[in-house]
Design an enzyme around this catalytic site. Structure first.
Site, PDB file in Angstrom:
ATOM      1  N   HIS A 139      38.786  36.252  36.900  1.00  0.00           N
ATOM      2  CA  HIS A 139      39.897  35.343  37.231  1.00  0.00           C
ATOM      3  C   HIS A 139      39.410  33.908  37.396  1.00  0.00           C
ATOM      4  O   HIS A 139      40.116  32.972  37.038  1.00  0.00           O
ATOM      5  CB  HIS A 139      40.563  35.765  38.546  1.00  0.00           C
ATOM      6  CG  HIS A 139      41.653  36.790  38.387  1.00  0.00           C
ATOM      7  ND1 HIS A 139      42.753  36.583  37.605  1.00  0.00           N
ATOM      8  CD2 HIS A 139      41.807  38.028  38.938  1.00  0.00           C
ATOM      9  CE1 HIS A 139      43.551  37.649  37.674  1.00  0.00           C
ATOM     10  NE2 HIS A 139      42.995  38.548  38.472  1.00  0.00           N
ATOM     11  N   HIS A 185      36.437  42.015  37.897  1.00  0.00           N
ATOM     12  CA  HIS A 185      37.835  41.609  37.705  1.00  0.00           C
ATOM     13  C   HIS A 185      38.103  40.267  38.400  1.00  0.00           C
ATOM     14  O   HIS A 185      38.703  39.359  37.801  1.00  0.00           O
ATOM     15  CB  HIS A 185      38.743  42.717  38.263  1.00  0.00           C
ATOM     16  CG  HIS A 185      40.209  42.456  38.138  1.00  0.00           C
ATOM     17  ND1 HIS A 185      41.046  43.247  37.374  1.00  0.00           N
ATOM     18  CD2 HIS A 185      40.996  41.496  38.684  1.00  0.00           C
ATOM     19  CE1 HIS A 185      42.278  42.770  37.464  1.00  0.00           C
ATOM     20  NE2 HIS A 185      42.281  41.712  38.249  1.00  0.00           N
ATOM     21  N   GLU A 186      37.655  40.140  39.646  1.00  0.00           N
ATOM     22  CA  GLU A 186      37.949  38.906  40.402  1.00  0.00           C
ATOM     23  C   GLU A 186      37.171  37.713  39.846  1.00  0.00           C
ATOM     24  O   GLU A 186      37.705  36.600  39.765  1.00  0.00           O
ATOM     25  CB  GLU A 186      37.642  39.094  41.890  1.00  0.00           C
ATOM     26  CG  GLU A 186      38.474  40.178  42.586  1.00  0.00           C
ATOM     27  CD  GLU A 186      39.967  40.081  42.325  1.00  0.00           C
ATOM     28  OE1 GLU A 186      40.482  38.948  42.191  1.00  0.00           O
ATOM     29  OE2 GLU A 186      40.627  41.133  42.233  1.00  0.00           O
ATOM     30  N   GLN A 222      45.110  33.063  41.491  1.00  0.00           N
ATOM     31  CA  GLN A 222      46.307  33.907  41.563  1.00  0.00           C
ATOM     32  C   GLN A 222      47.324  33.413  42.585  1.00  0.00           C
ATOM     33  O   GLN A 222      48.467  33.879  42.599  1.00  0.00           O
ATOM     34  CB  GLN A 222      45.923  35.353  41.920  1.00  0.00           C
ATOM     35  CG  GLN A 222      45.145  36.042  40.807  1.00  0.00           C
ATOM     36  CD  GLN A 222      44.876  37.481  41.172  1.00  0.00           C
ATOM     37  OE1 GLN A 222      43.898  37.771  41.850  1.00  0.00           O
ATOM     38  NE2 GLN A 222      45.744  38.375  40.745  1.00  0.00           N
ATOM     39  N   GLY A 264      41.781  43.012  45.783  1.00  0.00           N
ATOM     40  CA  GLY A 264      41.096  41.754  45.525  1.00  0.00           C
ATOM     41  C   GLY A 264      42.143  40.714  45.164  1.00  0.00           C
ATOM     42  O   GLY A 264      43.213  41.046  44.654  1.00  0.00           O
ATOM     43  N   CYS A 307      46.579  44.509  37.910  1.00  0.00           N
ATOM     44  CA  CYS A 307      46.336  43.170  38.439  1.00  0.00           C
ATOM     45  C   CYS A 307      47.617  42.689  39.097  1.00  0.00           C
ATOM     46  O   CYS A 307      48.705  42.877  38.535  1.00  0.00           O
ATOM     47  CB  CYS A 307      45.947  42.238  37.285  1.00  0.00           C
ATOM     48  SG  CYS A 307      45.701  40.530  37.796  1.00  0.00           S
ATOM     49  N   LEU A 308      47.497  42.070  40.253  1.00  0.00           N
ATOM     50  CA  LEU A 308      48.685  41.574  40.958  1.00  0.00           C
ATOM     51  C   LEU A 308      49.399  40.477  40.163  1.00  0.00           C
ATOM     52  O   LEU A 308      50.562  40.203  40.427  1.00  0.00           O
ATOM     53  CB  LEU A 308      48.289  41.056  42.345  1.00  0.00           C
ATOM     54  CG  LEU A 308      47.738  42.110  43.316  1.00  0.00           C
ATOM     55  CD1 LEU A 308      47.272  41.446  44.604  1.00  0.00           C
ATOM     56  CD2 LEU A 308      48.763  43.196  43.603  1.00  0.00           C
TER      57      LEU A 308
HETATM   58 ZN    ZN Z   1      43.736  40.420  38.879  1.00  0.00          ZN
END
Ligand code: ZN
Length: 172
Positions: free
Chosen positions: A153, A149-150, A54, A49, A107-108
């Site tokens: 963000h 999670h997304e 991000q 995701g 998380c990226l």
């Molecule tokens: Zn993330």
């Protein structure tokens, strides 16, 4: 197809409230190009995701795709099934089963770390697709976790705000 830079924790864009995508922006060439670039960036990372903040863009938009390339045991314990590529725009999340599931997630934008996070087991998401058509998603297990999670963000929230702090650790 240029890869986008994934911003890391500490960048204010990750803590800001993203703004809704406007009707004029839906299905516009610029938005469709952003979605293409986000898809390639997510696949390259790799991740399951990626939310617009991000990549430094404060819009309520995220891309999701989970090939679920994990062991059969992990698939079963995490209720993890493959999710095809799709987009969520201006999503509203409703918890349908608040009983939490606890698993490590990463998380990226916090590259190299993971922690255990309790997340609702089942959610409903009402959103728009990239053409502005309303979609309703009912998700369980790992897919429900990805959506939570997304969408976090888009509200400036990171998993470190929800984690069991004593489980925070480096990976690899
Ligand atoms: Zn993330």
């Amino acid at each position: 197809m240029p890869l986008l830079e994934i911003v890391q924790v500490g960048d204010p864009v990750l803590r800001a409230l993203a703004r809704p995508v406007t009707p004029e922006e839906l299905a516009s060439p610029a938005l469709l190009r952003l979605i293409d670039d986000m898809r390639e960036t997510m696949r390259d990372a790799p991740g399951v995701g990626l939310a617009a903040p991000q990549v430094g863009i404060g819009l309520k938009l995220a891309v999701i795709e989970d090939p679920a390339s994990v062991s059969a045991e992990d698939r079963a314990s995490r209720e993890r099934e493959p999710v095809p590529f799709h987009v969520i725009i201006n999503p509203e999340l409703t918890v349908e089963e608040s009983e939490p599931a606890r698993f490590y997630e990463g998380c990226l934008s916090l590259s190299g770390f993971a922690a255990e996070v309790a997340r609702a087991r089942a959610v409903r998401v009402d959103a728009l697709d990239e053409h502005g058509r309303p979609i309703t998603i009912r998700a369980r297990g790992w897919y429900a976790r990805i959506l939570q999670h997304e969408i976090d963000h888009l509200n400036g929230t990171l998993y470190i705000d929800r984690m069991d702090t004593r489980t925070f650790r480096r990976v690899e």
